[in-house]
Design a protein around this motif. Structure first.
Motif, PDB file in Angstrom:
ATOM      1  N   VAL A   1       0.840  -1.200   0.000  1.00  0.00           N
ATOM      2  CA  VAL A   1       0.000   0.000   0.000  1.00  0.00           C
ATOM      3  C   VAL A   1       0.875   1.251   0.000  1.00  0.00           C
ATOM      4  O   VAL A   1       0.581   2.222  -0.703  1.00  0.00           O
ATOM      5  N   ASN A   2       1.970   1.247   0.777  1.00  0.00           N
ATOM      6  CA  ASN A   2       2.875   2.403   0.815  1.00  0.00           C
ATOM      7  C   ASN A   2       3.474   2.697  -0.554  1.00  0.00           C
ATOM      8  O   ASN A   2       3.669   3.860  -0.909  1.00  0.00           O
ATOM      9  N   ILE A   3       3.759   1.664  -1.321  1.00  0.00           N
ATOM     10  CA  ILE A   3       4.363   1.859  -2.643  1.00  0.00           C
ATOM     11  C   ILE A   3       3.317   2.309  -3.665  1.00  0.00           C
ATOM     12  O   ILE A   3       3.584   3.148  -4.515  1.00  0.00           O
ATOM     13  N   ILE A   4       2.089   1.785  -3.547  1.00  0.00           N
ATOM     14  CA  ILE A   4       1.040   2.089  -4.527  1.00  0.00           C
ATOM     15  C   ILE A   4       0.483   3.502  -4.359  1.00  0.00           C
ATOM     16  O   ILE A   4       0.277   4.213  -5.345  1.00  0.00           O
ATOM     17  N   ILE A   5       0.235   3.932  -3.126  1.00  0.00           N
ATOM     18  CA  ILE A   5      -0.371   5.245  -2.881  1.00  0.00           C
ATOM     19  C   ILE A   5       0.605   6.343  -3.297  1.00  0.00           C
ATOM     20  O   ILE A   5       1.784   6.300  -2.944  1.00  0.00           O
ATOM     21  N   PRO A   6       0.124   7.370  -4.030  1.00  0.00           N
ATOM     22  CA  PRO A   6       1.022   8.462  -4.437  1.00  0.00           C
ATOM     23  C   PRO A   6       1.532   9.260  -3.236  1.00  0.00           C
ATOM     24  O   PRO A   6       0.872   9.343  -2.199  1.00  0.00           O
ATOM     25  N   ASP A   7       2.707   9.846  -3.422  1.00  0.00           N
ATOM     26  CA  ASP A   7       3.320  10.633  -2.346  1.00  0.00           C
ATOM     27  C   ASP A   7       2.507  11.884  -2.039  1.00  0.00           C
ATOM     28  O   ASP A   7       1.927  12.503  -2.929  1.00  0.00           O
TER      29      ASP A   7
END
Length: 162
Positions: free
Chosen positions: A27-33
């Motif tokens: 989820v941390n990698i998929i969600i945009p910054d």
């Protein structure tokens, strides 16, 4: 029987923790910054750009670590929960911020003696250059100073305002 139950529980717990960790990383990698933290009123680290110089100096791993901590899923919720727990246990200060009944008050920095001297010299120079003006100086306390004074001398202050 007891040993078998313990090993089943340990195995199940390990699986649950592993799945939760992998899901959180995904989820941390998929969600945009996020660019800005409204809670902390500061910019957040974006994913660092890779270059050889930063990798060799160790700056890339530092930036990557900051990115992970800044872009962690539900970060604001975690910060808020931590704040509530600390407030529950009557913590008076968290990272240079005082917790009061009226709200949060930022701790002020220690005075810079060189800057103070420059400011006083500027005021004196202004007074000398403008003798026709009546120049005065008043130091205004900030919220932290008032709160400290309030905690130490609350009875005296109450008598002053009665």
């Amino acid at each position: 029987m007891k040993h078998k139950y313990s090993s089943i529980m340990a195995s199940s717990l390990a699986k649950v923790v592993s799945v939760a960790a992998i899901a959180t990383m995904t989820v941390n990698i998929i969600i945009p910054d996020h660019k800005q933290s409204e809670t902390e009123n500061r910019p957040l680290q974006t994913f660092p750009s890779w270059n050889t110089e930063h990798v060799l100096s160790g700056q890339y791993t530092k930036d990557l670590n900051t990115w992970f901590s800044d872009q962690f899923v539900c970060r604001d919720l975690n910060i808020h929960i931590k704040y509530l727990i600390q407030k529950t246990f009557v913590v008076k200060e968290i990272q240079d911020v005082f917790l009061t009944k009226q709200g949060l008050i930022e701790k002020t920095a220690k005075p810079n003696k060189e800057q103070l001297e420059r400011n006083l010299n500027a005021i004196n120079t202004f007074k000398q250059n403008n003798p026709e003006l009546n120049v005065g100086f008043v130091t205004v306390p900030n919220a932290v100073s008032i709160k400290k004074l309030d905690n130490r001398n609350q009875e005296k202050i109450q008598k002053l305002y009665q």
